[in-house]
Design a protein around this motif. Sequence first.
Motif, PDB file in Angstrom:
ATOM      1  N   ARG A 141       0.828  -1.208   0.000  1.00  0.00           N
ATOM      2  CA  ARG A 141       0.000   0.000   0.000  1.00  0.00           C
ATOM      3  C   ARG A 141       0.859   1.253   0.000  1.00  0.00           C
ATOM      4  NH1 ARG A 141      -4.808   0.284   4.250  1.00  0.00           N
ATOM      5  NH2 ARG A 141      -5.376  -1.506   2.931  1.00  0.00           N
ATOM      6  N   SER A 142       1.911   1.280   0.819  1.00  0.00           N
ATOM      7  CA  SER A 142       2.758   2.476   0.879  1.00  0.00           C
ATOM      8  C   SER A 142       3.517   2.667  -0.437  1.00  0.00           C
ATOM      9  CB  SER A 142       3.735   2.394   2.054  1.00  0.00           C
ATOM     10  OG  SER A 142       4.536   1.231   1.976  1.00  0.00           O
ATOM     11  N   THR A 143       3.882   1.562  -1.097  1.00  0.00           N
ATOM     12  CA  THR A 143       4.567   1.675  -2.381  1.00  0.00           C
ATOM     13  C   THR A 143       3.641   2.267  -3.437  1.00  0.00           C
ATOM     14  OG1 THR A 143       6.061  -0.166  -1.875  1.00  0.00           O
ATOM     15  CG2 THR A 143       5.748   0.383  -4.197  1.00  0.00           C
ATOM     16  N   MET A 144       2.391   1.850  -3.443  1.00  0.00           N
ATOM     17  CA  MET A 144       1.433   2.419  -4.391  1.00  0.00           C
ATOM     18  C   MET A 144       1.235   3.921  -4.125  1.00  0.00           C
ATOM     19  SD  MET A 144       0.618  -0.028  -6.451  1.00  0.00           S
ATOM     20  CE  MET A 144       2.302  -0.640  -6.243  1.00  0.00           C
ATOM     21  N   ARG A 145       1.215   4.309  -2.863  1.00  0.00           N
ATOM     22  CA  ARG A 145       1.106   5.736  -2.516  1.00  0.00           C
ATOM     23  C   ARG A 145       2.324   6.501  -3.012  1.00  0.00           C
ATOM     24  NH1 ARG A 145       1.337   6.674   3.090  1.00  0.00           N
ATOM     25  NH2 ARG A 145       0.980   8.852   2.534  1.00  0.00           N
ATOM     26  N   PHE A 146       3.502   5.913  -2.850  1.00  0.00           N
ATOM     27  CA  PHE A 146       4.733   6.562  -3.313  1.00  0.00           C
ATOM     28  C   PHE A 146       4.652   6.800  -4.817  1.00  0.00           C
ATOM     29  CE2 PHE A 146       9.020   6.542  -5.021  1.00  0.00           C
ATOM     30  CZ  PHE A 146       9.720   7.354  -4.141  1.00  0.00           C
ATOM     31  N   ILE A 147       4.227   5.770  -5.565  1.00  0.00           N
ATOM     32  CA  ILE A 147       4.135   5.888  -7.023  1.00  0.00           C
ATOM     33  C   ILE A 147       3.185   7.020  -7.409  1.00  0.00           C
ATOM     34  CG2 ILE A 147       3.344   4.707  -9.113  1.00  0.00           C
ATOM     35  CD1 ILE A 147       4.336   2.082  -7.788  1.00  0.00           C
ATOM     36  N   GLU A 148       2.055   7.110  -6.726  1.00  0.00           N
ATOM     37  CA  GLU A 148       1.064   8.138  -7.047  1.00  0.00           C
ATOM     38  C   GLU A 148       1.590   9.543  -6.784  1.00  0.00           C
ATOM     39  OE1 GLU A 148      -2.302   7.169  -4.701  1.00  0.00           O
ATOM     40  OE2 GLU A 148      -2.811   5.357  -5.853  1.00  0.00           O
ATOM     41  N   LYS A 149       2.464   9.688  -5.793  1.00  0.00           N
ATOM     42  CA  LYS A 149       2.911  11.013  -5.386  1.00  0.00           C
ATOM     43  C   LYS A 149       4.080  11.542  -6.212  1.00  0.00           C
ATOM     44  CE  LYS A 149       1.380  10.638  -0.574  1.00  0.00           C
ATOM     45  NZ  LYS A 149       0.457  11.798  -0.609  1.00  0.00           N
ATOM     46  N   VAL A 150       4.776  10.694  -6.949  1.00  0.00           N
ATOM     47  CA  VAL A 150       5.909  11.168  -7.752  1.00  0.00           C
ATOM     48  C   VAL A 150       5.374  11.912  -8.978  1.00  0.00           C
ATOM     49  CG1 VAL A 150       7.898  10.489  -9.134  1.00  0.00           C
ATOM     50  CG2 VAL A 150       7.422   9.303  -6.984  1.00  0.00           C
ATOM     51  N   LYS A 151       5.793  13.157  -9.124  1.00  0.00           N
ATOM     52  CA  LYS A 151       5.330  13.998 -10.229  1.00  0.00           C
ATOM     53  C   LYS A 151       6.525  14.486 -11.041  1.00  0.00           C
ATOM     54  CE  LYS A 151       1.163  13.692  -8.520  1.00  0.00           C
ATOM     55  NZ  LYS A 151       0.179  12.768  -9.146  1.00  0.00           N
ATOM     56  N   ALA A 152       6.253  14.813 -12.305  1.00  0.00           N
ATOM     57  CA  ALA A 152       7.299  15.368 -13.179  1.00  0.00           C
ATOM     58  C   ALA A 152       7.863  16.637 -12.550  1.00  0.00           C
ATOM     59  CB  ALA A 152       6.708  15.650 -14.553  1.00  0.00           C
ATOM     60  N   PRO A 153       9.171  16.882 -12.728  1.00  0.00           N
ATOM     61  CA  PRO A 153      10.086  16.224 -13.676  1.00  0.00           C
ATOM     62  C   PRO A 153      10.671  14.902 -13.194  1.00  0.00           C
ATOM     63  CG  PRO A 153      11.237  17.977 -12.536  1.00  0.00           C
ATOM     64  CD  PRO A 153       9.808  18.043 -12.064  1.00  0.00           C
ATOM     65  N   ALA A 154      10.378  14.506 -11.941  1.00  0.00           N
ATOM     66  CA  ALA A 154      10.838  13.194 -11.477  1.00  0.00           C
ATOM     67  C   ALA A 154      10.050  12.100 -12.186  1.00  0.00           C
ATOM     68  CB  ALA A 154      10.667  13.081  -9.973  1.00  0.00           C
ATOM     69  N   ARG A 155      10.629  10.909 -12.257  1.00  0.00           N
ATOM     70  CA  ARG A 155       9.989   9.765 -12.897  1.00  0.00           C
ATOM     71  C   ARG A 155      10.040   8.567 -11.960  1.00  0.00           C
ATOM     72  NH1 ARG A 155      13.183   9.116 -18.365  1.00  0.00           N
ATOM     73  NH2 ARG A 155      14.907   9.505 -16.915  1.00  0.00           N
ATOM     74  N   VAL A 156       9.048   7.687 -12.064  1.00  0.00           N
ATOM     75  CA  VAL A 156       9.008   6.524 -11.191  1.00  0.00           C
ATOM     76  C   VAL A 156       8.671   5.279 -11.996  1.00  0.00           C
ATOM     77  CG1 VAL A 156       6.560   6.844 -10.591  1.00  0.00           C
ATOM     78  CG2 VAL A 156       8.074   5.591  -9.019  1.00  0.00           C
ATOM     79  N   SER A 157       9.295   4.163 -11.647  1.00  0.00           N
ATOM     80  CA  SER A 157       9.031   2.853 -12.226  1.00  0.00           C
ATOM     81  C   SER A 157       8.824   1.871 -11.079  1.00  0.00           C
ATOM     82  CB  SER A 157      10.200   2.396 -13.103  1.00  0.00           C
ATOM     83  OG  SER A 157      10.505   3.353 -14.095  1.00  0.00           O
ATOM     84  N   SER A 158       8.280   0.707 -11.377  1.00  0.00           N
ATOM     85  CA  SER A 158       8.015  -0.245 -10.307  1.00  0.00           C
ATOM     86  C   SER A 158       8.173  -1.676 -10.799  1.00  0.00           C
ATOM     87  CB  SER A 158       6.608  -0.052  -9.736  1.00  0.00           C
ATOM     88  OG  SER A 158       5.621  -0.374 -10.706  1.00  0.00           O
ATOM     89  N   ILE A 159       8.449  -2.556  -9.858  1.00  0.00           N
ATOM     90  CA  ILE A 159       8.382  -4.000 -10.055  1.00  0.00           C
ATOM     91  C   ILE A 159       7.411  -4.513  -9.002  1.00  0.00           C
ATOM     92  CG2 ILE A 159       9.614  -6.193  -9.965  1.00  0.00           C
ATOM     93  CD1 ILE A 159      12.182  -4.682 -10.686  1.00  0.00           C
ATOM     94  N   VAL A 160       6.303  -5.103  -9.426  1.00  0.00           N
ATOM     95  CA  VAL A 160       5.308  -5.642  -8.507  1.00  0.00           C
ATOM     96  C   VAL A 160       5.156  -7.132  -8.798  1.00  0.00           C
ATOM     97  CG1 VAL A 160       2.950  -5.492  -7.643  1.00  0.00           C
ATOM     98  CG2 VAL A 160       4.114  -3.416  -8.438  1.00  0.00           C
ATOM     99  N   LEU A 161       5.669  -7.962  -7.903  1.00  0.00           N
ATOM    100  CA  LEU A 161       5.576  -9.409  -8.058  1.00  0.00           C
ATOM    101  C   LEU A 161       4.217  -9.893  -7.567  1.00  0.00           C
ATOM    102  CD1 LEU A 161       9.083 -10.432  -6.649  1.00  0.00           C
ATOM    103  CD2 LEU A 161       8.470 -10.030  -9.040  1.00  0.00           C
ATOM    104  N   ASP A 162       3.761 -10.990  -8.100  1.00  0.00           N
ATOM    105  CA  ASP A 162       2.508 -11.577  -7.614  1.00  0.00           C
ATOM    106  C   ASP A 162       2.653 -12.035  -6.169  1.00  0.00           C
ATOM    107  OD1 ASP A 162       1.119 -11.155  -9.954  1.00  0.00           O
ATOM    108  OD2 ASP A 162       1.668 -13.104 -10.810  1.00  0.00           O
TER     109      ASP A 162
END
Length: 377
Positions: free
Chosen positions: A325-346
Motif C-alpha cells: 500500500r505504501s509503495t502504491m502511494r509513493f508511485i502516485e505522489k511522484v510527479k514530473a520532472p521526477a519519474r518513477v518505475s516499479s516491479i510488482v511481483l505476484d
Amino acid sequence: MGLTSTAVLAVVAATAVALFAATVRFWPRLARPGAVAVSGRIGLLLATQLTLFAAVGLAANNAFLFYGSWADLFGREQELGVVTDHAEGAAGSPHLARIATRRPDVPDGRTPSAGGRIDQVVVSGRRSGIEAPAYVYLPPEYFRAAYAGRTFPAAVVLTGYPGTAENLLKGLRYPQTAHERVRAGKARPMILVMLRPTVAPPRDTECVDVPGGPQTETFFAKDLPEAVADSYRVGKEARDWGIIGNSTGGYCALKIGMLHPDRYAASAGLSAYYEAAEDPTTGDLFHGRRELRDRADLMWNLENRPPRGGSFLVTTSREGEDNLRSTMRFIEKVKAPARVSSIVLDSGGHNFTTWRREIPPALEWLSARLGGSRAPE
C-alpha cells in the motif's frame, strides 16, 4: 572458527544429533522419580533444544548472511588494520584505501579483463569523518584496451540492517548478476560500490545526519562518490551515478536520491519503506527537531518538497510484503520532472529469494538511466 564457517555449523549440528541420540538412549534410565532423574531429563531436553536452535540459526545465517562474524553478532565494532594501496591507474585519493582484491565468482574469470575484479576498500569521509569498509566491483571492460581512458557509470549498492557487505557478494550476487546482464546484452558495464548503510555499527542511523552524531547522509551523498571518483575512472556528473538497496538500504537509496538529485540520477529501493525507523537500534535520530524528521519522510518530501528530477524504482509484492500500500502511494505522489518505475511481483517476501528475482531487472533499469562509458570530458 568464524561465525559463517561450515565447520562451526557441522560441529553444532553433530552435537544436536548426538544429544538427541543420548536423550533416546538414556530416557528409560531417567524416567523415574527423584531430583537426579528429573534434572537429567531437563538437562538433556534443554541441551538438545539449544543446540538444535543454534544449528538452525547458523544455517539461516550462512544462507542469508545476516551477521558476518562473532563480533558483528554481539555488536562489537571490529578494528580494521589498513594498508594504504590506492587504486591502480588513477590519480588516487587520500580518502580511499584498497586493502585487498579478489576475483568475482563468474565463468572464465581468471583474469580481470575476462571476469573483472573486486577491490576491498576503506572509505574515509572528508566531510563526515566516517570510515566505512566497502567492496568495489570493476567490470571486465574496465581492464580492456578498448576502454582505456574511458569513464564508467557507478552504482552504490546497500544492504539492509544489520546486514554485511558480504551479503551483496554471496547472498545477492550483485557482481555475478551485473556480469551476466552485460554478457546478455541487457545492460552496460557499471562499477558497483557495495557496502552496508550501518556505517556507525551497531547503530542503525537510517542514513540521517544525526545532530551531534554520525553524519551518514553526508557520507553517502558527498564523501563516498567523491572518494570513488577520485580513485577510479568514474564519471563525476549526476548522470553517472545511481544508488540501489534492499529494505533499510532501499529506504536509504530512495532518500539519498530524492534529496540529492545533483549527485544521483537514479535510485532503486527493493522492499523499501518510506520514513525513517525510530526504535532502540536507531536511538534518538532527530533530537526533537521536526524539520529533520520531515526530511527523513519520503512521502512528506514528495508532497512538500517534490524532487527537481531523478528516476526512482520501487518494488513490492501483491502477497507476502507489507509495503504494497505504501509503495502504491509513493508511485502516485511522484510527479514530473521526477519519474518513477516499479516491479510488482505476484508473491514474494522480505528476503533474499525475492530480491534475487528483482536485482537483474533493477540493474538493467539502472544501466538504462546512467551515462555509458565515454572518454573524459
